[in-house]
Design a protein around this motif. Structure first.
Motif, PDB file in Angstrom:
ATOM      1  N   TYR A 116       3.031  15.393   8.674  1.00 28.44           N
ATOM      2  CA  TYR A 116       2.535  14.111   9.141  1.00 28.44           C
ATOM      3  C   TYR A 116       2.802  13.029   8.104  1.00 28.44           C
ATOM      4  N   CYS A 117       3.235  11.893   8.592  1.00 28.83           N
ATOM      5  CA  CYS A 117       3.358  10.696   7.784  1.00 28.83           C
ATOM      6  C   CYS A 117       2.048   9.919   7.896  1.00 28.83           C
ATOM      7  N   ALA A 118       1.633   9.291   6.785  1.00 31.15           N
ATOM      8  CA  ALA A 118       0.389   8.534   6.782  1.00 31.15           C
ATOM      9  C   ALA A 118       0.561   7.259   5.980  1.00 31.15           C
ATOM     10  N   ALA A 119      -0.205   6.255   6.342  1.00 28.06           N
ATOM     11  CA  ALA A 119      -0.117   4.963   5.655  1.00 28.06           C
ATOM     12  C   ALA A 119      -1.510   4.420   5.363  1.00 28.06           C
ATOM     13  N   GLN A 120      -1.623   3.810   4.198  1.00 29.39           N
ATOM     14  CA  GLN A 120      -2.864   3.120   3.866  1.00 29.39           C
ATOM     15  C   GLN A 120      -2.795   1.690   4.392  1.00 29.39           C
ATOM     16  N   GLY A 121      -3.906   1.229   4.929  1.00 27.21           N
ATOM     17  CA  GLY A 121      -3.976  -0.133   5.431  1.00 27.21           C
ATOM     18  C   GLY A 121      -4.691  -1.084   4.500  1.00 27.21           C
ATOM     19  N   ARG A 122      -5.169  -0.559   3.398  1.00 24.37           N
ATOM     20  CA  ARG A 122      -5.864  -1.362   2.396  1.00 24.37           C
ATOM     21  C   ARG A 122      -5.824  -0.579   1.102  1.00 24.37           C
ATOM     22  N   TYR A 123      -6.389  -1.178   0.048  1.00 23.13           N
ATOM     23  CA  TYR A 123      -6.403  -0.478  -1.221  1.00 23.13           C
ATOM     24  C   TYR A 123      -7.402   0.681  -1.197  1.00 23.13           C
ATOM     25  N   ARG A 148       3.120  11.380  -2.091  1.00 20.74           N
ATOM     26  CA  ARG A 148       2.827   9.998  -1.766  1.00 20.74           C
ATOM     27  C   ARG A 148       3.713   9.089  -2.618  1.00 20.74           C
ATOM     28  N   ILE A 149       3.924   7.896  -2.106  1.00 16.39           N
ATOM     29  CA  ILE A 149       4.669   6.893  -2.841  1.00 16.39           C
ATOM     30  C   ILE A 149       3.912   5.582  -2.752  1.00 16.39           C
ATOM     31  N   GLY A 150       3.783   4.932  -3.909  1.00 18.04           N
ATOM     32  CA  GLY A 150       3.157   3.624  -3.962  1.00 18.04           C
ATOM     33  C   GLY A 150       4.225   2.564  -3.909  1.00 18.04           C
ATOM     34  N   TRP A 151       4.124   1.675  -2.983  1.00 21.05           N
ATOM     35  CA  TRP A 151       5.201   0.719  -2.793  1.00 21.05           C
ATOM     36  C   TRP A 151       5.331  -0.260  -3.943  1.00 21.05           C
ATOM     37  N   SER A 152       4.259  -0.593  -4.576  1.00 23.20           N
ATOM     38  CA  SER A 152       4.352  -1.503  -5.717  1.00 23.20           C
ATOM     39  C   SER A 152       4.732  -0.706  -6.951  1.00 23.20           C
ATOM     40  N   GLY A 153       5.985  -0.636  -7.237  1.00 21.76           N
ATOM     41  CA  GLY A 153       6.472   0.119  -8.381  1.00 21.76           C
ATOM     42  C   GLY A 153       7.069   1.447  -8.014  1.00 21.76           C
ATOM     43  N   GLY A 154       6.756   1.932  -6.801  1.00 28.22           N
ATOM     44  CA  GLY A 154       7.381   3.156  -6.343  1.00 28.22           C
ATOM     45  C   GLY A 154       6.917   4.414  -7.028  1.00 28.22           C
ATOM     46  N   SER A 155       5.728   4.399  -7.628  1.00 28.94           N
ATOM     47  CA  SER A 155       5.230   5.617  -8.282  1.00 28.94           C
ATOM     48  C   SER A 155       5.022   6.720  -7.249  1.00 28.94           C
ATOM     49  N   THR A 156       5.221   7.948  -7.675  1.00 27.59           N
ATOM     50  CA  THR A 156       5.134   9.084  -6.769  1.00 27.59           C
ATOM     51  C   THR A 156       4.250  10.186  -7.337  1.00 27.59           C
ATOM     52  N   ASP A 157       3.693  10.974  -6.447  1.00 31.70           N
ATOM     53  CA  ASP A 157       2.918  12.161  -6.812  1.00 31.70           C
ATOM     54  C   ASP A 157       3.215  13.261  -5.804  1.00 31.70           C
ATOM     55  N   TYR A 158       3.099  14.504  -6.273  1.00 30.22           N
ATOM     56  CA  TYR A 158       3.394  15.652  -5.424  1.00 30.22           C
ATOM     57  C   TYR A 158       2.336  16.726  -5.582  1.00 30.22           C
ATOM     58  N   ALA A 159       2.146  17.473  -4.523  1.00 32.20           N
ATOM     59  CA  ALA A 159       1.346  18.683  -4.636  1.00 32.20           C
ATOM     60  C   ALA A 159       2.093  19.675  -5.518  1.00 32.20           C
ATOM     61  N   ASP A 160       1.357  20.477  -6.258  1.00 34.03           N
ATOM     62  CA  ASP A 160       1.989  21.447  -7.150  1.00 34.03           C
ATOM     63  C   ASP A 160       2.917  22.390  -6.389  1.00 34.03           C
ATOM     64  N   SER A 161       2.557  22.702  -5.158  1.00 35.33           N
ATOM     65  CA  SER A 161       3.324  23.673  -4.375  1.00 35.33           C
ATOM     66  C   SER A 161       4.720  23.170  -3.998  1.00 35.33           C
ATOM     67  N   VAL A 162       4.944  21.859  -4.074  1.00 32.21           N
ATOM     68  CA  VAL A 162       6.253  21.312  -3.678  1.00 32.21           C
ATOM     69  C   VAL A 162       6.960  20.615  -4.831  1.00 32.21           C
ATOM     70  N   LYS A 163       6.303  20.489  -5.957  1.00 29.12           N
ATOM     71  CA  LYS A 163       6.868  19.766  -7.095  1.00 29.12           C
ATOM     72  C   LYS A 163       8.181  20.418  -7.521  1.00 29.12           C
ATOM     73  N   TYR A 221       0.812  -1.201   0.000  1.00 25.83           N
ATOM     74  CA  TYR A 221       0.000   0.000   0.000  1.00 25.83           C
ATOM     75  C   TYR A 221       0.846   1.251   0.000  1.00 25.83           C
ATOM     76  N   ALA A 222       0.202   2.385  -0.165  1.00 27.59           N
ATOM     77  CA  ALA A 222       0.902   3.654  -0.303  1.00 27.59           C
ATOM     78  C   ALA A 222       1.191   4.300   1.044  1.00 27.59           C
ATOM     79  N   MET A 223       2.220   5.121   1.007  1.00 29.88           N
ATOM     80  CA  MET A 223       2.548   5.991   2.137  1.00 29.88           C
ATOM     81  C   MET A 223       2.481   7.427   1.649  1.00 29.88           C
TER      82      MET A 223
END
Length: 125
Positions: free
Chosen positions: A95-102, A50-65, A32-34
């Motif tokens: 804050y760090c956050a984690a998904q516990g499911r899809y 955020r980062i998706g652990w399966s494949g490591g894809s990432t996304d960013y808010a425009d303000s920090v990109k 799952y993603a963090m």
């Protein structure tokens, strides 16, 4: 029991850098993603990256990109947020956050099941 523990916050001058860490336990990192969120006084908590652990894809808010980079180390169960070219408007509790499911989304606080206690980042002008 899932625990997320952030570290690495502090006071830095504008233009400086910080690296935040989030150590996780009790969670299967591989599926799952963090994410990282931040909340300034009087404002709502907002998505940063955020980062998706399966494949490591990432996304960013425009303000920090282009300034922030999220990465992770599966072996250490740790996710990082490298913050460069910091601005005073980046001042927040992070804050760090984690998904516990899809979840089909990554951008809202309701998309995450677990949260850390937060770490303060203050950027002086």
């Amino acid at each position: 029991q899932v625990q997320l523990v952030e570290s690495g916050g502090g006071l830095v001058q504008a233009g400086g850098s910080l690296r935040l860490s989030c150590a996780a336990s009790g969670l299967t990192f591989s599926r799952y993603a963090m994410g990282w969120f931040r909340q300034a006084p009087g404002k709502e908590r907002e998505f940063v990256a955020r980062i998706g652990w399966s494949g490591g894809s990432t996304d960013y808010a425009d303000s920090v990109k282009g300034r922030f980079t999220i990465s992770g180390d599966n072996a250490k169960n740790t996710v990082y947020l490298q913050m460069n070219s910091l601005k005073p408007e980046d001042t927040s509790v992070y804050y760090c956050a984690a998904q516990g499911r899809y979840y089909s989304s990554y951008y809202y606080t309701s998309d995450y099941d677990y949260w850390g206690q937060g770490t303060q980042v203050t950027v002086s002008s």
